[in-house]
Design an enzyme around this catalytic site. Structure first.
Site, PDB file in Angstrom:
ATOM      1  N   SER A  42       0.805  -1.225   0.000  1.00 17.01           N
ATOM      2  CA  SER A  42       0.000   0.000   0.000  1.00 17.01           C
ATOM      3  C   SER A  42       0.836   1.272   0.000  1.00 17.01           C
ATOM      4  O   SER A  42       0.299   2.371  -0.140  1.00 17.01           O
ATOM      5  CB  SER A  42      -0.950   0.001   1.206  1.00 17.01           C
ATOM      6  OG  SER A  42      -0.213   0.035   2.410  1.00 17.01           O
ATOM      7  N   LYS A  53      -6.404   3.877   8.653  1.00 17.33           N
ATOM      8  CA  LYS A  53      -5.535   4.872   8.021  1.00 17.33           C
ATOM      9  C   LYS A  53      -6.130   6.272   8.108  1.00 17.33           C
ATOM     10  O   LYS A  53      -5.412   7.254   8.324  1.00 17.33           O
ATOM     11  CB  LYS A  53      -5.290   4.475   6.570  1.00 17.33           C
ATOM     12  CG  LYS A  53      -4.445   3.207   6.411  1.00 17.33           C
ATOM     13  CD  LYS A  53      -4.330   2.773   4.972  1.00 17.33           C
ATOM     14  CE  LYS A  53      -3.491   1.503   4.853  1.00 17.33           C
ATOM     15  NZ  LYS A  53      -3.386   1.027   3.461  1.00 17.33           N
TER      16      LYS A  53
END
Length: 787
Positions: free
Chosen positions: A695, A738
């Protein structure tokens, strides 16, 4: 003849047969013997009243009445405690022993019936009626037959091991008097007091002889059984097993007499418990087979203890006992709301499961797996569900489990074998429909002892677990009524086949507002109660709680947050214990007095836009985090250097970013010679922490293009996403974690892959208002927003 009491011994002349017996005589109670006429027996006397009775008899006519006690344990018997038939005896000798006892030698003279006792003397006195031997009125042939029977029975008893002296047998052989023969035989048979008394009370000689014959026949039968027992026991032992031989003898005797059979009592208890447990037919047959095996086994055999343990487990298991399930959905919702703030999606899924159970009795639904960082309430959710359903709750920790036998149980051939932990949990719950939460299922290991994850496949499969077979039990146990839940911090380490059997419910970390609300509703009241203080002693305002969250804890859950609140409560408790009565008000300014200097500084965005530094978002098992990826050009030959404990996947993402940047150099104004004359060093700070995953691809690319083109990256922009060599953006996981990390760092814009748009549904609406989300599907869009 005068009596000298102090002499060592008294000699008495031979007793005449025609002696005159008075109407009243002193009584000597006998504990465990019956004296017959013409018997000469030594007796030891130590009771005071008995000694006085002997002294009285010696002072008068040397005669005394001997009668047996009904109750052998009675120490000072009265007249009512004695038999009314006894024997008048003559005291032939007396000897005083050094310990105070008296030894007397007595000879029986005649039977006597006691009309009544007189207790008002220093010794017991009896008024008696002597009973001389009556004339025999019976058939001579019958008497001859009885006499022969008694003589031959006595001889047979001797051959079977009865200890009768040869002198007695010589007397018996020469005796023609039936009454005398009966008395001699009875006196040498070691009869019980009641049996011997029954012979004494038979006045008619033929009847007396018949009674003695009956007792002799019974004694011969007992002797035969004893001989059979001896033969049987001797056949089962060798020279080194004498103790075992004696135990076998005892067991055989107890079995024959039906007395003191502890094994029989134990077997009966097992059968009663088996019936009470209402086992299935197949299980009942196996338990009955094992009970019969124990019944035939020696109680001290090594295998007997193992068999008892097995039967104890089998009869203790709740084969048919269940708790009544409460499927009131409103009550369940109330309990979940009381115990847990937020987690709306999780609660909704749980209530849906309960609704299905309410409509359909036998549900083969999926196993719920709660996945989330530590401290978000996964285990306590299971406890709340059990309370809502009115089911027993059992927690089974699987962390670090390596042995398959922990799940399936040990085979009974092993020393110390025991059932698996699933069966043990059901036994401890006491019902066959508890809620069992399998904690930390992602931390199950595998080694040479087997793979517990594979053993769990049957346990957690509704199509199979109705006939789960534990190795220890050896019979199927129905687990379909058990409600299983599992918890994990991450899914990657869970066995794929096991993961396929579970429905995944993700629990992300709490927002700052949720943590403050949970603290107000649950944590602060609980900690105050645990520390013995009340709101009168302590006040924690919202600003203080937010400061604890921002400056002292960095976690997705609440554990460290709760520990810090507990620390504040302890310090306040000390002040209260020392006599302080003023309420302590804790705010963001005086918080360091209680918790010390801040331990965690919040992630903050860069002070200004910088070249070669991009802000990335990462997911960790304990929540989201912010990464500042740095890129630097150094003189070299076009090499790529990566540092910061990067995993192989992250290194490959960096290589892909470098290749893509090199292919698009002209588009972004990058001079081609930079790839030949300069090395690029990429570093991810906090180098002690391992990092991996795809990611960070967009962040790595942004940092690379920035350092190569000399254009700065916007400091308020954070990003996440996987890249391809063609510059496409692929979706990633952990979006909520996140976003929470970005909010802590005061990021205003987040770049997300286009396919992650749907993940915003899980994010609280207040976060969506504070942050701008940009969805992209190519690297060109990323660089356009970020640079």
């Amino acid at each position: 003849m005068s009596t000298i009491i102090d002499s060592e011994e008294i000699e008495i002349s031979q007793v005449d047969e025609q002696v005159q017996i008075p109407d009243s005589l002193p009584v000597l109670p006998l504990r465990d013997i019956v004296i017959f006429p013409y018997m000469i027996v030594p007796l030891f006397v130590q009771r005071e009243r008995s000694i006085r009775a002997i002294e009285q008899a010696l002072a008068e006519n040397r005669m005394i009445v001997l009668t047996a006690q009904r109750d052998l344990e009675k120490e000072e018997p009265l007249g009512s405690d004695l038999y009314t038939y006894g024997t008048v005896a003559m005291i032939m000798r007396m000897l005083k022993m050094p310990d105070g006892r008296i030894r007397v030698l007595v000879q029986g003279l005649s039977r006597a019936r006691i009309t009544h006792f007189d207790d008002h003397h220093p010794h017991l006195l009896a008024h008696i009626k002597p009973l001389p031997e009556p004339e025999i009125i019976a058939d001579e042939l019958e008497m001859e037959a009885l006499t022969r029977n008694v003589r031959s029975s006595l001889e047979q008893a001797i051959t079977l091991g009865k200890n009768i002296s040869s002198e007695v047998m010589a007397i018996v052989a020469n005796l023609d008097d039936a009454g005398r023969l009966a008395d001699v035989a009875a006196s040498n048979l070691d009869l019980k007091v009641s049996d011997a008394q029954s012979v004494l009370e038979k006045l008619n000689p033929p009847e007396r002889l018949l009674r003695v014959n009956e007792l002799l026949i019974r004694e011969i039968n007992v002797l035969r059984v004893q001989q059979d027992i001896n033969s049987q026991a001797k056949g089962e032992i060798d020279r080194s097993q004498r103790e075992f031989y004696l135990r076998q003898q005892l067991k055989a005797i107890q079995t024959e007499l039906g007395e003191g059979n502890e094994i029989a009592e134990e077997i009966a208890q097992y059968r009663e418990k088996m019936v009470a447990a209402a086992m299935p037919e197949e299980v009942g047959q196996e338990v009955e087979r094992q009970i019969k095996k124990l019944e035939r086994m020696h109680p001290d055999a090594a295998e007997a203890a193992t068999l008892r343990n097995y039967l104890d487990v089998m009869v203790a298991l709740p084969w048919s006992k269940s708790s009544e399930e409460n499927l009131d959905l409103k009550r369940a919702q109330t309990i979940l709301d009381e115990d847990h703030y937020g987690l709306e999606k999780v609660k909704e899924r749980i209530i849906e499961s309960l609704a299905v159970r309410k409509l359909k009795d036998k549900v083969k639904g999926p196993i719920l797996c709660l996945v989330g960082p530590p401290g978000v309430g996964k285990t306590s959710l299971g406890r709340s569900i059990a309370r809502a359903l009115n089911r027993k709750f059992q927690r089974l920790s699987l962390g670090g489990l390596h042995d398959e036998a922990e799940i399936r149980g040990h085979r009974r051939t092993y020393i110390g074998a025991m059932p698996g932990r699933i069966v043990q949990s059901i036994q401890q719950a006491g019902t066959h429909n508890p809620l069992i939460i399998l904690d930390e299922i992602d931390k199950v290991g595998a080694d040479f002892r087997g793979d517990p994850s594979s053993a769990l496949l049957e346990v957690l499969d509704p199509e199979q677990n109705f006939s789960f077979r534990d190795n220890y039990l050896g019979v199927p146990f129905d687990l379909s009524n058990v409600m299983f839940m599992t918890t994990a911090n991450m899914l990657d380490t869970i066995h794929p086949a096991l993961r396929d059997r579970m429905e995944i419910i993700r629990l992300a970390g709490y927002t700052e507002e949720e943590k403050v609300e949970i603290a107000r509703r649950h944590i602060i009241p609980k900690q105050m109660d645990d520390h013995g203080i009340t709101p009168r002693h302590l006040s924690l305002n919202r600003a203080a709680l937010k400061s604890i969250i921002q400056q002292y804890t960095r976690e997705a859950g609440l554990r460290q947050f709760e520990r810090d609140i507990a620390k504040v409560c302890r310090k306040v408790a000390r002040r209260v214990a020392e006599g302080e009565t003023v309420q302590v008000k804790v705010n963001e300014k005086n918080l360091p007095e209680f918790l010390g200097p801040p331990k965690a500084y919040p992630d903050e965005i860069l002070k200004k836009d910088q070249i070669g530094v991009a802000t990335g978002l990462a997911w960790t098992p304990s929540g989201g985090d912010v990464l500042f990826i740095e890129a630097l050009l150094t003189a070299g030959k076009g090499g790529l250097l990566l540092t910061g404990q990067l995993g192989s996947v992250m290194k490959e993402s960096a290589q892909a970013a470098y290749s893509w940047a090199k292919s698009k150099a002209e588009e972004y104004g990058i001079a081609p010679e930079k790839f030949e004359k300069f090395d690029i060093h990429i570093h991810v700070p906090e180098g002690a922490i391992p990092k991996d995953g795809p990611s960070a691809g967009v962040t790595l690319t942004t940092a690379l293009v920035s350092v190569l083109s000399g254009k700065p990256v916007k400091r308020s922009v954070a990003m996440t996403g996987e890249i391809t060599l063609r510059g496409n953006i692929l979706p990633v996981g952990g979006i909520k974690e996140k976003v929470l990390a970005a909010r802590r760092a005061r990021v205003t814009t987040i770049i997300l892959p286009q396919h992650n748009r749907r993940d915003l549904e899980e994010i609280p609406k207040e976060l969506l208002k504070e942050i701008e989300f940009v969805f992209v599907d190519s690297l060109r869009q990323v660089l356009k927003v970020a640079m």
